[in-house]
Motif scaffolding. Structure first.
Motif, PDB file in Angstrom:
ATOM      1  N   MET A   1      34.225  43.863  22.989  1.00  0.00           N
ATOM      2  CA  MET A   1      33.630  45.022  23.634  1.00  0.00           C
ATOM      3  C   MET A   1      34.487  45.648  24.812  1.00  0.00           C
ATOM      4  O   MET A   1      34.704  44.788  25.747  1.00  0.00           O
ATOM      5  N   SER A   2      34.963  46.829  24.886  1.00  0.00           N
ATOM      6  CA  SER A   2      35.799  47.271  26.039  1.00  0.00           C
ATOM      7  C   SER A   2      34.573  47.817  27.209  1.00  0.00           C
ATOM      8  O   SER A   2      33.792  48.733  26.596  1.00  0.00           O
ATOM      9  N   THR A   3      34.888  47.429  28.250  1.00  0.00           N
ATOM     10  CA  THR A   3      34.058  47.699  29.453  1.00  0.00           C
ATOM     11  C   THR A   3      34.903  48.554  30.463  1.00  0.00           C
ATOM     12  O   THR A   3      35.732  47.707  30.736  1.00  0.00           O
ATOM     13  N   LYS A   4      34.187  49.605  31.023  1.00  0.00           N
ATOM     14  CA  LYS A   4      34.912  50.308  32.062  1.00  0.00           C
ATOM     15  C   LYS A   4      34.629  49.240  33.475  1.00  0.00           C
ATOM     16  O   LYS A   4      33.696  49.178  33.725  1.00  0.00           O
ATOM     17  N   LEU A   5      35.678  49.159  33.992  1.00  0.00           N
ATOM     18  CA  LEU A   5      35.773  48.293  35.319  1.00  0.00           C
ATOM     19  C   LEU A   5      35.570  49.144  36.481  1.00  0.00           C
ATOM     20  O   LEU A   5      34.872  48.912  37.693  1.00  0.00           O
ATOM     21  N   CYS A   6      36.525  49.904  36.733  1.00  0.00           N
ATOM     22  CA  CYS A   6      36.907  51.068  37.882  1.00  0.00           C
ATOM     23  C   CYS A   6      37.757  52.076  37.654  1.00  0.00           C
ATOM     24  O   CYS A   6      38.415  52.035  36.725  1.00  0.00           O
ATOM     25  N   ALA A   7      38.064  52.846  38.659  1.00  0.00           N
ATOM     26  CA  ALA A   7      38.864  53.797  38.249  1.00  0.00           C
ATOM     27  C   ALA A   7      40.349  53.173  38.763  1.00  0.00           C
ATOM     28  O   ALA A   7      40.243  52.473  39.712  1.00  0.00           O
ATOM     29  N   LEU A   8      41.313  53.603  38.289  1.00  0.00           N
ATOM     30  CA  LEU A   8      42.738  53.052  38.511  1.00  0.00           C
ATOM     31  C   LEU A   8      43.152  53.275  40.078  1.00  0.00           C
ATOM     32  O   LEU A   8      43.562  52.431  40.785  1.00  0.00           O
ATOM     33  N   ASP A   9      42.565  54.400  40.646  1.00  0.00           N
ATOM     34  CA  ASP A   9      43.037  54.767  41.951  1.00  0.00           C
ATOM     35  C   ASP A   9      42.234  53.759  42.820  1.00  0.00           C
ATOM     36  O   ASP A   9      42.218  53.996  44.184  1.00  0.00           O
ATOM     37  N   GLN A  10      41.200  53.033  42.497  1.00  0.00           N
ATOM     38  CA  GLN A  10      40.578  52.200  43.373  1.00  0.00           C
ATOM     39  C   GLN A  10      41.140  50.838  43.787  1.00  0.00           C
ATOM     40  O   GLN A  10      41.036  50.176  44.667  1.00  0.00           O
ATOM     41  N   LEU A  11      42.234  50.615  42.911  1.00  0.00           N
ATOM     42  CA  LEU A  11      43.010  49.499  43.082  1.00  0.00           C
ATOM     43  C   LEU A  11      44.147  49.456  43.989  1.00  0.00           C
ATOM     44  O   LEU A  11      44.977  50.467  44.049  1.00  0.00           O
ATOM     45  N   VAL A  12      44.273  48.635  45.135  1.00  0.00           N
ATOM     46  CA  VAL A  12      45.321  48.397  46.071  1.00  0.00           C
ATOM     47  C   VAL A  12      46.099  47.274  45.536  1.00  0.00           C
ATOM     48  O   VAL A  12      45.458  46.043  45.230  1.00  0.00           O
ATOM     49  N   ASP A  13      47.302  47.405  45.294  1.00  0.00           N
ATOM     50  CA  ASP A  13      48.143  46.255  44.967  1.00  0.00           C
ATOM     51  C   ASP A  13      48.007  44.916  45.778  1.00  0.00           C
ATOM     52  O   ASP A  13      48.035  45.033  46.973  1.00  0.00           O
ATOM     53  N   GLY A  14      47.593  43.862  44.847  1.00  0.00           N
ATOM     54  CA  GLY A  14      47.414  42.558  45.455  1.00  0.00           C
ATOM     55  C   GLY A  14      46.173  42.364  46.368  1.00  0.00           C
ATOM     56  O   GLY A  14      45.793  41.338  46.970  1.00  0.00           O
ATOM     57  N   GLU A  15      45.169  43.481  46.249  1.00  0.00           N
ATOM     58  CA  GLU A  15      43.928  43.233  46.705  1.00  0.00           C
ATOM     59  C   GLU A  15      42.942  43.337  45.562  1.00  0.00           C
ATOM     60  O   GLU A  15      42.512  44.313  44.915  1.00  0.00           O
ATOM     61  N   PRO A  16      42.106  42.242  45.524  1.00  0.00           N
ATOM     62  CA  PRO A  16      41.285  42.028  44.326  1.00  0.00           C
ATOM     63  C   PRO A  16      40.161  43.053  44.686  1.00  0.00           C
ATOM     64  O   PRO A  16      39.419  43.182  45.802  1.00  0.00           O
ATOM     65  N   LEU A  17      39.435  43.762  43.533  1.00  0.00           N
ATOM     66  CA  LEU A  17      38.276  44.517  43.680  1.00  0.00           C
ATOM     67  C   LEU A  17      37.360  43.570  42.705  1.00  0.00           C
ATOM     68  O   LEU A  17      37.401  43.194  41.693  1.00  0.00           O
ATOM     69  N   ARG A  18      36.042  43.423  43.440  1.00  0.00           N
ATOM     70  CA  ARG A  18      35.012  42.660  42.799  1.00  0.00           C
ATOM     71  C   ARG A  18      34.146  43.681  41.931  1.00  0.00           C
ATOM     72  O   ARG A  18      33.612  44.617  42.919  1.00  0.00           O
ATOM     73  N   VAL A  19      34.054  43.706  40.825  1.00  0.00           N
ATOM     74  CA  VAL A  19      33.266  44.575  39.986  1.00  0.00           C
ATOM     75  C   VAL A  19      31.856  43.651  39.381  1.00  0.00           C
ATOM     76  O   VAL A  19      32.065  42.734  38.630  1.00  0.00           O
ATOM     77  N   GLU A  20      30.680  44.175  39.543  1.00  0.00           N
ATOM     78  CA  GLU A  20      29.585  43.272  39.251  1.00  0.00           C
ATOM     79  C   GLU A  20      28.960  44.117  37.994  1.00  0.00           C
ATOM     80  O   GLU A  20      28.654  45.192  38.054  1.00  0.00           O
ATOM     81  N   LEU A  21      28.887  43.240  36.848  1.00  0.00           N
ATOM     82  CA  LEU A  21      28.307  43.896  35.488  1.00  0.00           C
ATOM     83  C   LEU A  21      27.169  43.029  35.209  1.00  0.00           C
ATOM     84  O   LEU A  21      26.689  42.251  36.188  1.00  0.00           O
ATOM     85  N   ASP A  22      26.745  43.491  34.325  1.00  0.00           N
ATOM     86  CA  ASP A  22      25.159  42.634  34.205  1.00  0.00           C
ATOM     87  C   ASP A  22      25.238  41.570  33.867  1.00  0.00           C
ATOM     88  O   ASP A  22      24.409  40.757  34.614  1.00  0.00           O
ATOM     89  N   GLU A  23      26.176  40.949  33.314  1.00  0.00           N
ATOM     90  CA  GLU A  23      26.281  39.487  32.709  1.00  0.00           C
ATOM     91  C   GLU A  23      27.297  38.700  33.369  1.00  0.00           C
ATOM     92  O   GLU A  23      27.032  37.681  33.487  1.00  0.00           O
TER      93      GLU A  23
END
Ligand code: FES
Length: 101
Positions: A1-23
């Motif tokens: 199942m393909s799940t949308k995580l974020c917009a590409l422009d939210q990502l900064v090189d080398g900086e983790p982005l936490r995405v909270e999904l239901d599960e």
């Protein structure tokens, strides 16, 4: 199942982005042209990996320093001995998706 995580422009090189999904919570990490998605839980003591530091294709847990390969989820430095799940990613129309299955 393909799940949308974020917009590409939210990502900064080398900086983790936490995405909270239901599960599950996912750390999304851009390193140069690659985008990685790894479960945001250290396999050693269940703290968020997204609080850790990224170097090349490795993330280091901030609590005890375990290192994990972002490509495989395998531990590359102690004390963790168990891998963390990783998920294949894709970019479609400026958004990052992961196959969470
Ligand atoms: S909680 Fe991550 S290394 Fe201990």
């Amino acid at each position: 199942m393909s799940t949308k995580l974020c917009a590409l422009d939210q990502l900064v090189d080398g900086e983790p982005l936490r995405v909270e999904l239901d599960e599950i919570d996912i750390a999304v990490i851009k390193v140069a042209d690659a985008i990685f998605a790894i479960e945001d839980v250290c396999s050693h003591a269940e703290v968020p990996l997204s609080d850790g530091a990224v170097s090349d294709c490795t993330i280091e847990c901030e609590l005890h320093g375990s290192r994990f390969d972002l490509r495989t989820g395998k531990p590359t430095g102690p004390p963790a001995t168990r891998p963390v799940p990783v998920f294949p990613t894709s970019v479609v129309d400026g958004h990052v998706f992961a196959d969470i299955s």
